[in-house]
Enzyme design. Sequence first.
Site, short mmCIF file in Angstrom:
data_model
loop_
_atom_site.label_atom_id
_atom_site.label_comp_id
_atom_site.label_asym_id
_atom_site.label_seq_id
_atom_site.Cartn_x
_atom_site.Cartn_y
_atom_site.Cartn_z
N PRO A 46 47.54 39.21 41.76
CG PRO A 46 48.31 39.76 39.69
CD PRO A 46 47.73 38.67 40.35
CG ASP A 85 47.52 43.64 37.23
OD1 ASP A 85 48.32 43.58 36.26
OD2 ASP A 85 46.51 43.50 37.35
CD1 TRP A 519 40.70 42.98 32.63
CD2 TRP A 519 41.28 41.57 34.38
NE1 TRP A 519 40.11 43.37 33.52
CE2 TRP A 519 40.36 42.61 34.90
CE3 TRP A 519 41.61 40.78 35.49
CZ2 TRP A 519 39.81 42.90 36.04
CZ3 TRP A 519 41.35 40.89 36.51
CH2 TRP A 519 40.39 41.72 36.93
CD GLN A 555 39.64 40.11 40.50
OE1 GLN A 555 40.23 39.86 39.51
NE2 GLN A 555 39.83 41.40 40.79
CD1 TRP A 559 43.98 37.01 37.30
CD2 TRP A 559 43.64 35.94 39.20
NE1 TRP A 559 45.22 36.32 37.77
CE2 TRP A 559 45.02 35.51 39.17
CE3 TRP A 559 43.08 35.40 40.69
CZ2 TRP A 559 45.85 34.79 39.91
CZ3 TRP A 559 43.84 34.70 41.46
CH2 TRP A 559 45.33 34.35 40.86
CE LYS A 592 31.84 49.05 44.48
NZ LYS A 592 31.85 49.20 43.05
CE LYS A 595 40.47 55.78 49.22
NZ LYS A 595 41.72 56.01 48.56
#
Length: 1042
Positions: A46, A85, A519, A555, A559, A592, A595
């Site tokens: 999610p 999530d 988590w 993740q 997750w 990476k 913004k």
Amino acid sequence: MQTPQQKYNPKEVEERIQKFWVDHAIFKKSIEQRKGNKPFIFLEGPPTANGLPHPGHVLTRVMKDLILRYQTMNGHYILRKAGWDTHGLPVEIEVEKKLGLADKQAIEKYGVAKFNEECKKSVFRYEHAWVEMTQRIAFWLDMDTPYITLKNEYIESVWWSLQQAWKKKLLYRGHKVVPYCPRCGTALSTHEISQGYKVVEDPSIFVKFKIKNEEGYFLAWTTTPWTLISNVALAVHPTEPYIKIRSNGEILILSEQRAAVLLKGQEYEILDRFTGKELEHTEYEPLFTYASPEKKAWFVVLADFVTMEDGTGIVHIAPAFGEDDYTVGRAYDLPVVQLVKLDGTFPEEVTLWRGQFVKDADPNIIQYLEERGLLSGIKKHSHEYPFCWRCDSPLLYYAMESWFIAMSKVQESLVKNNNQIAWYPPHLQQGRFGDFIRDVKDWALSRDRYWGTPLPIWTCSNKKCNHAICIGSVQELRELSTDFPEKYDLHKPFVDELIIHCPKCNQQMIREKEVIDCWYDSGSAFFAQWHYPFENTDLFKENYPIDFISEALDQTRGWFYSLLAISTFLFDKNPYKTVLTLGLVLDKDNQKMSKSKKNYVDPTIILDHEGADALRWYLISANAPWMSTRFYEEAVKDTLGKFLLTYWNSYNFFTTYAILDSFDATQKIIPLSKRGLLDQWIMSRFHHLLMTVQDHMKTFETHKAARAVENFVIDDFSNWYLRRSRKRLWVEEMTPDKLSGYHTMYEIFIGLSQLIAPFIPFITEEMYQNLKTPGMPESIHLCDYPAFEKNAVNEELEKGMDQIRALVESGRALRSKINIKGRHPLPAVTVICSKEIEKSTKPLVDLIKEELNVKTVTFAQDSSRFMIKTVKPKYSHLGPKYKEKAKHITHALETQDLHQLYEQLQTKKEVVLVVNDEQIHLTSDDFDVVEHEKEQYAKASIQDITLFLDTTITPELEAEGLARELIRRIQSMRKEASLAVEDRIVTEIGLEPSTQKAMEKWKEHIKEETRSKSVLFVQTPSGMLQKKWMIDDLSVEIGIQK
RNA sequence: GGGCCCGUAGCUUAGAUCGGUUGGAGCAACCGGCUGAUAACCGGUAGGUCGAGAGUUCAAAUCUCUCCGGGCCCA
């Protein structure tokens, strides 16, 4: 069938197809039509809709969609439940900003109920952007019935699982050292502190700890004097050497290596020397006695983290104020002395400095130590120190009470279950993830925050009873409470306000105030999405374990871990069978995307310009899924131009002619075996492609699958098959060969579109809709995946074509080399090859004729007329045989005439070389035979085939060349006059008399090729378009008229 | 600070499991050709210290070690 647009407009096509899918509920049908088939179980990781989707999210969604569409077309039934999530600190921070709340006190004052209400609203702030992105890239996901972690049902399932942990005695209360802001009264998460590091200059002091019952001191070093109050041990490195010295009349113990640095230039006497290990358990006298710990304290412990980079090699240990300290403390069962209050000041018992903020007390503590003669030096030390990003206060590392899940108790099961999982890429299984699992720490579960799943633990307020319970369902809670309402929301503050009576003593119970780590929420998705075990037990059982999950590399310990952790302690089973870990999306310069760096590429711009298919194809084909992928518009644009437009234009070409000829795909279907060799060949290539794609998809090497498709479309299909088919489509009447070509093209377009529909769902649907005939499924995404057919593969034909293509290629290079242009016909080529090859290539010689523009092609076996044979040493042979001599042998061979060596090997069967006065006997085993052309011949050769060009140009051939020149120019004039392909013209050509005579013979040909009603040779040509041309030295005037 | 992944031509990459003749392609560049075949096609040219160094070996892009650079995760 309709004529498609000349120019491919991705945005227009994709919007139209999108509408078609919605109007006809294609997504729903694609799931329902597979009902009852073998399921392929997927679980959506999610996302949180609290922020805008990022290019990385686009990649995960594209890859998930590719795999799911692929599995769907392969006949699997796949539920694609979306998930959101919704809990966690980022949400709270957003809301705090919005409401202008500075800290936790401000939240309490504002009201937890109202605050959480705002959080709930904020969670779906960008849902619209997510839904739109998901739809635009065509990630088919059931977003109408998602699982949402904030729902009562979801929370109830999570509670149930926590109760399971409780019953298994895995839930306990302990300490965790966290960066803590004393002003805001809150612990900070790692991502919060990472933005708040600053280089600061702190006092660093060298402190003397008196050794118990012995003369001398341990010399320790610290930058946080305020923690000395809570000191309980000193740590040394187990294997590093330490020395006892006399310096300025004092006896000190410190690291030998550090002494050399710190006491450089000073005189000192070394009294003794030992390793750290020998110092273990040596007791010392505490600096302060404010604490009277129950456990044994104030002795030397061993720790690997003690560094020789700075300090004295002896580290003061205060378990309450450092993670390493805490870990060592647990190992040695040290007391946790915590003489600092939550507001960052010293408590009452620290009489000297009570009420002072600890950092402000540093100078006073230093002065005090100095006065007692316990200080041996002060230095300024600049280092990175974390500050609160909100209020800029220096953070304190602080042991906070926390609830834990004892994952260390199920470590073996974790390892066992992890070994059942197929990891892509495989190195993660035993690498990053395996290391993490093998060294698993207990899971710090609780968060002292507001917006999250409340910890369902209640403790009796009666101190004597102190009974604690873990609630596992709403029903239980209802039964224990006196005031449970009809409508409820399991978040704070509702759960805290319920009046619960202790089942033992009937006194009121108080809930532990924390919420849990989000988590844990997402890691519960595999059962909580079904509200298991309260509902849908069969749905849960059918969908566990999961076949496939896929998320980005970050993740791994997020997750992927939380799913495995929860599944392991609940069911002792691996929760997912296959996990595809995706690389990160970086910018053009491999940085990476963020913004703040302004290197962020907005996916919607690319979707507008190049379209979702180009974007998808780029992401799929650029790199292995687990490698990081650079993302920038230019790259997607290249993909569009190179692959998608070639594909589209091939389709355009086919449909244009098929419509012109009123081709009907359902009529007069010719069996493959009756079709031309070119058609049989492309079919064979296509079925090879089917196999290749399926093979790569099995191992998630989607980039290899995509590249195989690219090669097929661009090289085999467009640049060879279609190019070679042009001529037969230009013929006016419907010849069997032409019909066979149309059927073949049609089948390829249908099959190819099905093959790559999971990759690029829009353009394939667009073509399919135009090409499909009655009786075929409504959408390409309702089709089965094209099946590989062994009969369609003709290895010999493919090999022959390979040879032909290679021959043509080298023939063209040859023409270029000898400078005879392609438009000049040449009389003959001779192909030298074995009878066998002749058999496989002869049926295809017409291709050579046309491609090389020659009149005849003849075969022969003997090349001796044209060829010279030489030998080449086999280094892989000579190396092992002669070892270090091989180099000299190689050297000696370089000066030999290789053709003569060949002759020698033929006649004498050996070659004798003298190397360093030694005779070396080489036989034909040591050489490869290589053929070269004699230089006087125009020769091109590939592997076992050689081709010789006869380069004589006769007047007839000269005339034919000129005819081709004229045709080309008339064609370009037709184009210039914007005539349609089928338009007829009258052509007038002005030529010199002698040339005109030579051209008479070619008049008919020119007429046909240029779709002219008539071709006239005249003095001064007229027409709607007239042009003067120079063909080499020849001046020609041409006029055309529609 | 620790662990893991990656580094091949200006760009995208193949080759690395299992060392073997001259490291293949595509895009871009340049030269030439062709074109009712498109953002196309065909031929050619140039472009590589295979991140650096060392080691093992008759032989290293490939195996080993160290270092450098990028990234991720954890401190």
